[in-house]
Design a protein around this motif. Structure first.
Motif, PDB file in Angstrom:
ATOM      1  N   VAL A  41       0.864  -1.180   0.000  1.00 40.93           N
ATOM      2  CA  VAL A  41       0.000   0.000   0.000  1.00 40.93           C
ATOM      3  C   VAL A  41       0.904   1.234   0.000  1.00 40.93           C
ATOM      4  O   VAL A  41       1.308   1.720   1.052  1.00 40.93           O
ATOM      5  N   GLU A  42       1.243   1.685  -1.202  1.00 41.94           N
ATOM      6  CA  GLU A  42       2.111   2.857  -1.320  1.00 41.94           C
ATOM      7  C   GLU A  42       1.350   4.149  -1.060  1.00 41.94           C
ATOM      8  O   GLU A  42       1.917   5.116  -0.574  1.00 41.94           O
ATOM      9  N   LYS A  43       0.078   4.176  -1.413  1.00 41.38           N
ATOM     10  CA  LYS A  43      -0.743   5.365  -1.205  1.00 41.38           C
ATOM     11  C   LYS A  43      -1.916   4.996  -0.303  1.00 41.38           C
ATOM     12  O   LYS A  43      -2.940   4.508  -0.770  1.00 41.38           O
ATOM     13  N   PRO A  44      -1.761   5.186   1.001  1.00 45.32           N
ATOM     14  CA  PRO A  44      -2.839   4.846   1.932  1.00 45.32           C
ATOM     15  C   PRO A  44      -4.110   5.635   1.630  1.00 45.32           C
ATOM     16  O   PRO A  44      -4.061   6.771   1.152  1.00 45.32           O
ATOM     17  N   ASP A  45      -5.226   5.004   1.916  1.00 38.50           N
ATOM     18  CA  ASP A  45      -6.524   5.618   1.702  1.00 38.50           C
ATOM     19  C   ASP A  45      -7.427   5.233   2.868  1.00 38.50           C
ATOM     20  O   ASP A  45      -7.226   4.208   3.510  1.00 38.50           O
ATOM     21  N   ILE A  46      -8.416   6.046   3.108  1.00 38.06           N
ATOM     22  CA  ILE A  46      -9.390   5.740   4.154  1.00 38.06           C
ATOM     23  C   ILE A  46     -10.574   5.057   3.486  1.00 38.06           C
ATOM     24  O   ILE A  46     -11.287   5.677   2.704  1.00 38.06           O
ATOM     25  N   LEU A  47     -10.732   3.784   3.773  1.00 36.70           N
ATOM     26  CA  LEU A  47     -11.798   2.998   3.182  1.00 36.70           C
ATOM     27  C   LEU A  47     -12.896   2.751   4.212  1.00 36.70           C
ATOM     28  O   LEU A  47     -12.623   2.670   5.412  1.00 36.70           O
ATOM     29  N   VAL A  48     -14.091   2.601   3.738  1.00 41.52           N
ATOM     30  CA  VAL A  48     -15.194   2.270   4.633  1.00 41.52           C
ATOM     31  C   VAL A  48     -15.059   0.788   4.996  1.00 41.52           C
ATOM     32  O   VAL A  48     -15.057  -0.073   4.118  1.00 41.52           O
ATOM     33  N   PRO A  49     -14.891   0.473   6.280  1.00 44.78           N
ATOM     34  CA  PRO A  49     -14.699  -0.923   6.672  1.00 44.78           C
ATOM     35  C   PRO A  49     -16.001  -1.724   6.579  1.00 44.78           C
ATOM     36  O   PRO A  49     -17.095  -1.162   6.579  1.00 44.78           O
ATOM     37  N   ASN A  50     -15.848  -3.049   6.508  1.00 44.77           N
ATOM     38  CA  ASN A  50     -17.026  -3.918   6.455  1.00 44.77           C
ATOM     39  C   ASN A  50     -17.480  -4.333   7.856  1.00 44.77           C
ATOM     40  O   ASN A  50     -18.389  -5.131   8.006  1.00 44.77           O
TER      41      ASN A  50
END
Length: 154
Positions: free
Chosen positions: A3-12
């Motif tokens: 993961v070179e570019k972290p992102d904020i994802l909606v978790p499940n």
């Protein structure tokens, strides 16, 4: 995965500190998590991503919530509210505190089921070694995190 570019994802599912990009400063914790993810997905190579945080600039412009290294009532209340999807307090850009891993979560589950009191849960949690996690909950916080490399595990 890398993961070179972290992102904020909606978790499940509901997580300790809510939605965000979760990191740890403890290599063993990172290794365990990478192996669990590969095992759960049944594909990939366990990979530790290494990041550098521009602390001075990050903590100058980002709001942060810092918990003590050992669980206390504030931490337990925050984690429980987030795990139940009920947290409605202040939202912070960065949250730092102990990880409620699978072993710890059993104790929290007993507390949430009213089998343990709040004080009993804290006592039970303090006998475990808890690793610290740093969670970036907003893009402005992630802007201070730089990918520094990766380490693939065998």
């Amino acid at each position: 995965m890398t993961v070179e570019k972290p992102d904020i994802l909606v978790p499940n599912r509901f997580l300790d500190f809510g939605m965000g990009f979760y990191t740890t400063v403890h290599k063993t914790q990172a290794m365990n998590f990478a192996q669990k993810v590969v095992h759960r997905r049944k594909t990939g190579t366990p990979t530790i991503n290494i990041y550098e945080l521009e602390e001075e600039s990050a903590f100058k412009v980002c709001s942060a919530l810092r918990f003590k290294p050992n669980p206390d009532h504030d931490w337990l209340d925050f984690v429980t509210a987030n795990r139940n999807g009920e947290y409605v307090g202040d939202r912070f850009d960065i949250v730092i505190g102990p990880v409620a891993n699978d072993d710890v979560y059993r104790t929290i589950g007993l507390y949430m089921a009213n089998i343990l009191t709040r004080d009993q849960a804290i006592v039970a949690l303090k006998v475990r070694e808890l690793f610290m996690q740093i969670v970036f909950t907003r893009e402005k916080a992630l802007a201070h995190l730089r990918f520094a490399g990766k380490e693939e595990l065998s």
